[in-house]
Every structure is written in C-alpha cells, then in structure tokens.
Design an enzyme around this catalytic site. Structure first.
Site, PDB file in Angstrom:
ATOM      1  N   ASP A 215      16.427 -39.378 -53.864  1.00 51.96           N
ATOM      2  CA  ASP A 215      17.106 -40.611 -53.287  1.00 51.96           C
ATOM      3  C   ASP A 215      16.904 -41.532 -54.444  1.00 51.96           C
ATOM      4  O   ASP A 215      16.121 -41.868 -55.093  1.00 51.96           O
ATOM      5  CB  ASP A 215      16.310 -41.225 -52.238  1.00 51.96           C
ATOM      6  CG  ASP A 215      17.114 -42.332 -51.580  1.00 51.96           C
ATOM      7  OD1 ASP A 215      17.731 -42.309 -50.936  1.00 51.96           O
ATOM      8  OD2 ASP A 215      16.743 -43.654 -52.030  1.00 51.96           O
ATOM      9  N   GLU A 258      22.885 -42.638 -50.614  1.00 54.61           N
ATOM     10  CA  GLU A 258      22.369 -42.095 -52.021  1.00 54.61           C
ATOM     11  C   GLU A 258      21.357 -41.232 -52.089  1.00 54.61           C
ATOM     12  O   GLU A 258      20.610 -41.056 -53.086  1.00 54.61           O
ATOM     13  CB  GLU A 258      21.930 -43.623 -52.631  1.00 54.61           C
ATOM     14  CG  GLU A 258      20.807 -44.061 -51.887  1.00 54.61           C
ATOM     15  CD  GLU A 258      21.076 -44.905 -50.748  1.00 54.61           C
ATOM     16  OE1 GLU A 258      20.184 -45.787 -50.359  1.00 54.61           O
ATOM     17  OE2 GLU A 258      22.387 -45.012 -50.352  1.00 54.61           O
TER      18      GLU A 258
END
Length: 352
Positions: A215, A258
């Site tokens: 992430d 993301e």
C-alpha cells in the site's frame, strides 16, 4: 467467489441481505443478492468499504450503482466479454463456409455425372466429328470446376482471416477484462481467480505459497496535494517496480485504489519477505518528478504485509492475515515490511 460459510452463517447473511434490499427498495435479483450477501459476510473488505460509503451518503442505491459494485467486485473475469456478439459473427462465417462447401459439392457431383456421360459417349464414338463436341463439353465443365475450386479456396482463405481476427478480438477482450487499465497489472477479479488456483496448486504439490499486500503511504495526501495526474503517475511507477522484482510465475495485481497485491507461488514466507523488502527499498529510493515542469515532488514509500498459505484454509484467511500485517506496518510508522508472524495471536484468533 470463495464461499466457506456454514449453513447457519449463510442463512444469517442471506436474511440480512434480503432485509436490507427490501428496506432500500433494491430489486432482489441474483446479482444484487450476491453484492449484499458479500457485504454482510465481510469476505470482501473493499466491497464493504464501498457500500458503507454509499450507505452513509445521500446517494440512492440505484440499480446502476448496484450493478457497478457487482461488476467491480463480484463478476467473473469473463462476464464482460462480448461472447454473444463473437458467437454470432463466428456463426455467420461458418455458415458462409458451409454454403460454399455445399455449392461446391453440388458442382462436383454434376462434374462427376458429366465425366461419366462423356466417358460412355467416348466409348460409343465412331468418328472424329462425334468426338469434337464431347471434348468441348468436357473442357467447358472442367474449366467451370476449376473456377469453383478457386472460388472455394478464396472464400475459405477470407473466412479463415476473419475467424482469426475474431479470435484476436476475443483474446484482446479477455485481456482487457482481466487487466487494470491504469497500471497494466492483473485486476482484482483476476487476482481472486489466480489466488484460488495457486492455493489449489499449492495443496496438490505441497509447495509453499506467499501473498504480499502493498500500500502506498499517505497516497491520499499526495494525490490531494499534486492532483490525480501525478497520483496516477505514482501508481504506474509502483506497478512497474512490482513487475521488475517478480519472477515469471509470480503475479502482481492492483487490488484496488493505492493497494496492490503480489502472489508468490513456490515461495516461503522468508523469501517473500526478501522480495517485499527489495520492493520497499527500491520505491523509497525513487523521487517523483513532475513531467511537465521537471520539479521534484518528493519521495513515496510503501508499507507491505506478508503472509503464507496454510494448506486447506480458505484463501480469505490468507488475505486477512496479509491485510492485518499491512495494517500493523502502517501503525508502526509506515515504510516497512511486516510478516504475519509479528501479529498478536489474539488478532489472528479473530480471523474467521
């Protein structure tokens, strides 16, 4: 999708899904039921977060929005393929080929009859004047047969070309349905399919299987500060770096937003941690440069959670441990790698 719920659990989730759809006046057809069943089961964290945002907003849960959620999180990678259109086009081409073959078959039968008739007439011919029309007829029929054969050859070649084009279009549509448009990596639907397949392979071969969740740290702040175009550039960069650091059998996926995932077949947890650390270090060593101005916008970092597959477990448990390890990496300050072995046993006990 991967369902391992008991009869009582499935009944409870089904009742909750039907009650919510009734309350929100959502048509309870199979696709909508699948969406809300998965919402209440909690098996799909990204789907749940999306629906919670919709429920907490003033937006109506319209048929269109439900369909968008279904297609994004629940549909098979092949659902988006225009198979009926491809089948219709293929049927037209095959029909044309069969028509030409039938026509040629009739021509061949007529030619065979002409040969038989001419052969018999030649046997009975006694003068040269009698032979001339027979030979002329035979030449005419032969030319006609040659022309029909050439026509068949052309039509078969044209149909083969068109069928080849249809096959390429189908393959392109299949790739598009399973690929994230921004990064070119496998998308979430393909990730789900590949993770299940690799888990089955791992149980058959007794080879290890590891999973990384990656992430981008503070991505929202970066995106809000520099704009979505720069944010997209960051995601593309991370996608390229994931690809550079995996082997041929490994698969990098864009999990959503993301967040990325890396499936590592035949890889122990220790080796998966080495891959994760390489990725983390390389990303941290990169500077983001705005293409138009050439200005340096700073660095980005990633947090990584790593987990190893336990043969026989549902893959959602593997995903949950990797997600919890990622969450712990965030809590410890980000820009780091955390293995599932660092999780609190109480946290692991909460994994369904």
């Amino acid at each position: 999708m991967d369902y391992t719920h008991s009869l009582d659990e499935a009944g409870e989730y089904a009742q909750l899904a039907v009650a919510l759809m009734d309350d929100q006046r959502i048509t309870p057809h199979p696709n909508n039921f699948t969406v809300w069943y998965n919402y209440f089961s909690g098996d799909h964290p990204e789907l749940k977060r999306t629906l919670d945002m919709l429920l907490n907003s003033s937006l109506a849960l319209s048929e269109t929005r439900n369909d968008q959620v279904y297609r994004k999180f629940c549909a098979s990678p092949y659902d988006a393929l225009p198979l009926h259109i491809m089948a219709e086009k293929m049927e037209v081409e095959l029909g044309a080929v069969l028509a030409v073959i039938e026509q040629t078959g009739k021509g061949t039968a007529a030619y065979e009859r002409t040969l038989a008739d001419t052969s018999g007439a030649l046997d009975r011919a006694e003068h040269a004047d009698t032979l001339r029309p027979l030979v002329s007829r035979l030449l005419t029929e032969t030319r006609s047969m040659v022309e029909q054969s050439q026509y068949l050859e052309r039509r078969l070649a044209e149909s083969a070309t068109r069928i080849g084009q249809l096959t390429e279009e189908l393959e392109a549509a299949r790739r598009e349905a399973m690929t994230d448009a921004l990064t070119g990596l496998a998308n979430r639907k393909l990730f789900d399919s590949l993770l299940r397949q690799n888990a089955m392979d791992a149980m058959e071969t007794l080879e290890p299987l590891a999973l990384l969740f990656v992430d981008v740290d503070h991505f929202k702040r970066f995106n809000d500060t520099y704009g979505h175009a720069v944010g997209d550039q960051v995601l593309k960069l991370l996608g390229r770096m994931l690809q550079r650091n995996i082997r041929g059998q490994d698969v990098a996926c864009r999990f959503g937003g993301e967040e990325f995932a890396v499936i590592l077949p035949q890889t122990s947890l220790d080796n998966a941690l080495k891959v994760a650390e390489t990725i983390r270090a390389q990303v941290a060593g990169k500077s983001i440069i705005q293409r138009k101005s050439g200005d340096r916008l700073g660095q980005i970092t990633v947090s990584v959670g790593a987990a190893a597959f336990v043969p026989g477990e549902p893959v959602r448990q593997l995903m949950e441990r990797a997600d919890q390890a990622l969450y712990l990496a965030k809590n410890r300050g980000r820009n780091r790698v955390v293995a599932e072995t660092e999780l609190d046993p109480q946290d692991l006990a909460m994994v369904p």
